[in-house]
Design an enzyme around this catalytic site. Structure first.
Site, short mmCIF file in Angstrom:
data_model
loop_
_atom_site.label_atom_id
_atom_site.label_comp_id
_atom_site.label_asym_id
_atom_site.label_seq_id
_atom_site.Cartn_x
_atom_site.Cartn_y
_atom_site.Cartn_z
NE ARG A 163 0.72 -6.14 10.17
CZ ARG A 163 -0.08 -7.07 9.65
NH1 ARG A 163 -0.85 -6.75 8.62
NH2 ARG A 163 -0.12 -8.28 10.13
CB THR A 190 -7.15 -16.74 9.65
OG1 THR A 190 -5.95 -17.51 9.77
CG2 THR A 190 -7.08 -15.90 8.38
CE1 TYR A 215 -3.55 -2.52 -0.23
CE2 TYR A 215 -2.73 -3.39 1.84
CZ TYR A 215 -3.54 -3.51 0.73
OH TYR A 215 -4.34 -4.62 0.57
#
Length: 354
Positions: free
Chosen positions: A225, A309, A178
């Site tokens: 991050r 997850t 990103y």
């Protein structure tokens, strides 16, 4: 056992060291306002040491995907206040991840329907899901040098909005291809000004964003991050081994609350970054079991471990691990978009036993 030892990360006191990683779930309103369903989802996971929210756009330009939340309008703030209040009432702690997707976007997915922005006008490979189906992502518009400063201010404003919404802090998304990552990587950043070229220029945007957020809300409530060497979203780094030590060294004087690393398999680089970073290190070793991740704590490679997850499928994950209970398995078909199925209907251990 180190996993259950409390730790203070910046200004945030954590009761143990098992945190929830950020995961895009695409279940907010079209205008980016979180919903009651989002509130239930995060509240269910309040027993995690820390919840890091899904990527949340700091501006209209920052949106890449459908139904992702924002944190730049009064309506966004009000929606998130319902969530942070619920998490805090349940004894949890929550930070928002600020995610500007840059070129990983499509005009159909944004409020203003403009072309995505990026460090350079280089079209990404791949397609984006839109309301009209999968479409090729367009060539983005390169930010001019004055607009780069404007984007830094968007992160600053979003961080201020996050604190107004009741968050315990902010995580800047500098990973996974990103915008921040696009400035770092040579294949996405081909600028010839002070933000491009040699690595000391390519790290400048990340340092400026981190500095702006820390200045606005306090370094003790600011995390970042990174994903060294991660090729996700058409990223190609040619100098990972030099780039990330230089970036971490430049960031260290800011004394941020934490650095959150997505481990890409380079153990030597991980150890080097661990040595260079002065405060808490959160580590996400994706695709490995809990025992291996706990070993990173015991070895001193991480101060906190983050899981994705597994936390998604087990709202009471700490209780299950403490008791040695079996874990629910995540359903990938329900990861992105939809209703409560695969979102808030994973059973707790208590419900299973009942």
């Amino acid at each position: 056992m180190t996993l259950w030892t409390p730790i203070t990360v910046g200004a945030i006191e954590l009761p143990h060291r098992l945190a929830m990683a950020p995961m895009t779930r695409d279940r907010s309103r079209p205008d980016g306002v979180p919903t009651d369903l989002n509130r239930a989802y995060y509240r269910q996971r309040a027993s995690m040491a820390l919840i890091i929210t899904e990527g949340t756009q700091p501006s209209a330009d920052g949106q890449g995907y459908l139904l992702t939340p924002g944190i730049y309008t009064e309506a966004h703030i009000a929606g998130w206040q319902e969530i942070t209040s619920a998490v805090h009432a349940a004894g949890g702690r929550i930070v928002v991840q600020l995610m500007h997707t840059g070129r990983i976007s499509h005009p159909d997915n944004t409020p203003h329907h403009r072309r995505p922005v990026a460090p350079s006008a280089i079209q990404p490979k791949g397609a984006m899901f839109t309301t009209s189906g999968l479409q090729d992502m367009p060539t983005p518009r390169a930010l001019d040098i004055n607009e780069v400063a404007d984007v830094v201010d968007e992160f600053r404003h979003a961080a201020s909005a996050a604190i107004a919404a009741g968050f315990d802090g902010v995580e800047i998304h500098g990973a996974n291809g990103y915008l921040v990552h696009q400035f770092l990587a040579g294949n996405t950043n081909q600028r010839t000004d002070r933000y491009g070229g040699p690595l000391e220029n390519r790290i400048r945007f990340a340092v400026e964003v981190a500095s702006a957020v820390a200045d606005e809300i306090g370094a003790e409530r600011t995390g970042l991050r990174l994903s060294p060497g991660n090729p996700f979203n058409d990223i190609a780094e040619h100098d990972t081994r030099d780039l990330y030590p230089a970036l971490v060294t430049a960031l260290a004087p800011l004394n941020l609350a934490y650095l959150h690393l997505i481990h890409g398999g380079d153990e030597e680089l991980l150890r080097e970054l661990r040595q260079l970073w002065p405060t808490a290190l959160l580590l996400n070793r994706a695709g490995t079991d809990i025992d291996m991740r706990v070993a990173d704590l015991d070895a001193g490679l991480a101060d906190v471990i983050t899981v994705g997850t597994t936390a998604l499928a087990n709202p009471d994950l700490p209780a299950r691990i403490r008791s040695g209970a079996p874990l629910n398995q995540a359903d990938p078909a329900t990861f992105y978009g939809g209703d409560h199925h695969g979102y808030t209907d994973y059973p707790t251990l208590a419900a299973t036993l009942a």
